[in-house]
Design an enzyme around this catalytic site. Structure first.
Site: not given
Length: 694
Positions: A12, A41, A74, A124, A126, A163, A263
């Protein structure tokens, strides 16, 4: 065997930007390069960078001063930024712009007193980073079961999403939250690229015999892709590299779908596709091929449309929050329409009126807005389409309804479906407007007075429409005017002598004497500007445009049907108001006065009324005459309880040497009655007038 590769597979924007940041540093910098945690990741990418000298650290203290440190997509907490600064490191911030927006959002809302709820995985990176921007005080929920643990509360909460979560989870959790919190504000912060990747993978999974998801073992979005596809395709596999591919029986597997997490680097995807193609030399691959060899990088790039600033393109709405609408253009980055570029309507409700999946036509304003997104405007496209409407309205002199969106020097700007119309201050209303801001964010109907197609300049007027409507209304009112007719009107202004009332495009005057049956000093005692009133036409002159109106009603007249209320012989409580040589005026009720003749006060002869009564005294009196037509009531005190003058008054006169002769009394008795008897037959108003003159 047919191989179908998802167009959105792979990096992305956020991941691509982070990887690109490290590559740029490797090419241009001699100082040490660090990444805070794994840059993405994906073990293959991390290993590649490690081989080139990039060091992954989990604690800022592990870095040497003056080195470059890359913050991964993140994002991190505010205290990490401070540690980087204190350590003397050079910051390279590759935080995904979508994540950065969430940081700013939770910081702002927590400062406004909202409790933050993050929907996502509490472990996580993020989510950990987002929580840091609201002082690590957020509630973190990952399922409906987590929500059930909350008590019902009036607490003000703001909900955001990790997200990479699924839209399904977002909807389920928010439905549960609504049952727990009465005051809830939600922001759908799921990355639009994530949504698109998930939707695309789901559609492919529904139509293939086997689904392959490529991504790192620790990748959250890869796992979610796998979970989504598994619901629709039993033979769904999650792999990291081509070496993890399961055995494939090409006789039983007719279609294979391939997607990859955000990723996953392109070369890993390419290797998987190549290996699948080797199993199916006569099969068909749904991507670009050159001389029989798959060029994945070109295939991935060529799958996107080409756009430029100024292009008008179509796309599908894939998400929105309170301030933006996200659009899939088929381009490598999503398009964003700020709310002010979506519509000019101040009453626009984004949650009710924006539909996911709806196609929109937009203008490309900027291919990269600085955060990797394409900035779009729907409003400007609407304006182009609406121009023809404006031209027709100008030619036919038909009014258009617009919204005032801005106050400018000399007037206001109103928008009609994106077309901006300048309305001069003198044309905003038919009255003087001191502050034009009273029209801001309001609807206004205007007629187009000027139109310059070359300069796209439009000038409108609300005043001409208002004046025409008033003239038409006034004509109808004058044509129906007659004495005695009752109109409903609005009080427009007050003066010392009365009130002006608009009865339908015509202003009439209620004289102060017609406002009330009791005396008023100023019309403001009865009416105020803006009051809705019912008035009666007393007289009018159409040529001179003058109308006299009555406001007071007969039933409000205290003398109305007075004979039914007060009868001869009734004994009533009265208040002494004032004196006259021939008697005392008394009040029976507000607006109703009567006269007690001097001869009806006491059984003894009085030299003057003050000898027996005082102003404000309350006494009982008997009604001896009622004349409603002439507004006269005569009363007698002596027939109820005669009030005798104090004897001390006569005695004091004798001591002073004054003469109290019977003849003088007789003289008074002879001189007084004629005048008093005449006064008994005059109205209260006449007596007031005589008293004033004397």
């Amino acid at each position: 065997m047919e191989i179908i590769v998802a167009k959105s597979a792979g990096f992305c924007f956020g991941v691509s930007n982070a990887v690109k940041t490290v590559n740029n540093l490797l090419e241009n910098q001699k100082e040490p390069i660090y990444t805070y945690g794994p840059i993405i990741h994906n073990a293959q990418v991390v290993d590649l960078f490690t081989s080139k000298g990039v060091k992954k650290i989990d604690d800022i203290d592990e870095a040497e001063p003056n080195g470059h440190i890359v913050i991964r997509a993140h994002g991190v907490t505010p205290d990490i930024y401070k540690k980087i600064s204190d350590k003397g490191l050079i910051l390279e911030d590759a935080t995904c712009p979508y994540v950065k927006k969430i940081h700013n959002l939770v910081k702002e809302k927590s400062e406004e007193g909202y409790k933050i709820i993050i929907v996502g995985d509490r472990n996580h990176p993020e989510v950990i980073g987002i929580n840091g921007w609201c002082n690590n005080q957020a509630y973190i929920v990952d399922s409906v079961d987590d929500v059930e643990k909350f008590p019902t509360s009036d607490e003000k909460v703001c909900v955001v999403a990790q997200t990479t979560i699924t839209n399904e989870k977002w909807l389920e959790v928010n439905t549960a939250l609504k049952k727990k919190f009465k005051n809830i504000l939600k922001f759908d912060t799921i990355c639009s690229a994530t949504s698109r990747r998930q939707n695309e993978a789901e559609e492919i999974a529904k139509n293939v015999d086997m689904m392959i998801i490529i991504g790192g073992k620790n990748s959250s979005n890869t796992q979610k892709l796998y979970d989504i596809c598994k619901k629709h395709c039993n033979l769904t596999y999650k792999i990291e590299t081509s070496g993890d591919l399961p055995p494939v029986d090409i006789k039983k597997i007719k279609k294979v779908g391939i997607s990859a997490g955000a990723s996953t680097p392109d070369w890993v995807i390419e290797e998987v596709i190549k290996k699948m193609s080797e199993l199916n030399k006569q099969g068909m691959v749904d991507i670009l091929e050159n001389d029989g060899e798959i060029d994945f990088a070109n295939a991935f790039e060529n799958s996107f449309v080409r756009i430029h600033a100024g292009d008008t393109v179509k796309g599908k709405i894939i998400g929105f929050n309170s301030n933006e609408v996200f659009v899939d253009l088929g381009y490598k980055a999503d398009g964003i329409i700020p709310l002010e570029e979506y519509t000019d309507d101040p009453n626009f409700n984004i949650e009710k009126e924006v539909k996911i999946g709806e196609e929109v036509e937009v203008l490309v304003e900027m291919v990269n807005d600085g955060e990797g997104n394409v900035r779009l405007s729907k409003r400007k496209v609407d304006a182009i389409k609406s121009w023809d409407d404006i031209v027709k309205a100008y030619e036919n002199k038909t009014p258009v309804n617009a919204y005032v969106v801005e106050v400018v020097k000399g007037g206001v700007i109103a928008s009609y479906k994106g077309v901006r119309i300048f309305v001069p201050a003198s044309q905003v209303s038919d009255r003087y407007v001191k502050d034009l801001n009273e029209f801001l964010k309001r609807s206004i109907t205007v007629r187009i007075l000027e139109l310059n197609e070359k300069r796209r300049k439009v000038v409108g007027s609300a005043r001409v429409i208002i004046e025409e409507e008033k003239e038409a209304l006034a004509n109808r009112t004058w044509n129906s005017m007659e004495v005695g007719k009752v109109f409903k009107g609005t009080v427009k202004s007050l003066t010392d002598f009365g009130a002006f009332v608009d009865i339908g495009g015509v202003d009439g005057l209620i004289h102060i004497s017609e406002l009330s049956w009791t005396r008023v000093k100023h019309p403001s005692e009865v009416l105020k500007v803006g009051d809705e009133v019912e008035v009666t036409v007393l007289e009018f002159d159409k040529e001179k445009k003058k109308v006299s109106l009555g406001y007071r009603k007969m039933e409000d007249n205290p003398w109305y049907k007075i004979e039914e209320k007060y009868k001869v012989g009734d004994v009533v409580k009265v208040t002494v108001l004032r004196f006259a040589p021939f008697g005392a005026f008394v009040e029976l009720e507000k607006g109703v006065d009567g006269l007690v003749h001097i001869s009806q006060i006491s059984s003894k002869r009085l030299a003057k009324v003050e000898d027996a009564l005082e102003i404000g005294m309350k006494v009982d009196a008997k009604i001896i005459e009622v004349d409603g037509e002439n507004k006269k009531i005569s009363l007698s005190i002596k027939e109820v309880m005669p009030i005798d003058p104090p004897s001390s008054k006569s005695e004091s006169k004798a001591k002073d040497g004054s003469e109290a002769k019977e003849t003088s009394a007789n003289t008074e008795e002879e001189a007084e009655p004629t005048e008093h008897r005449e006064d008994m037959n005059v109205t209260v108003e006449d007596l007031v007038s005589k008293t004033t003159q004397s």
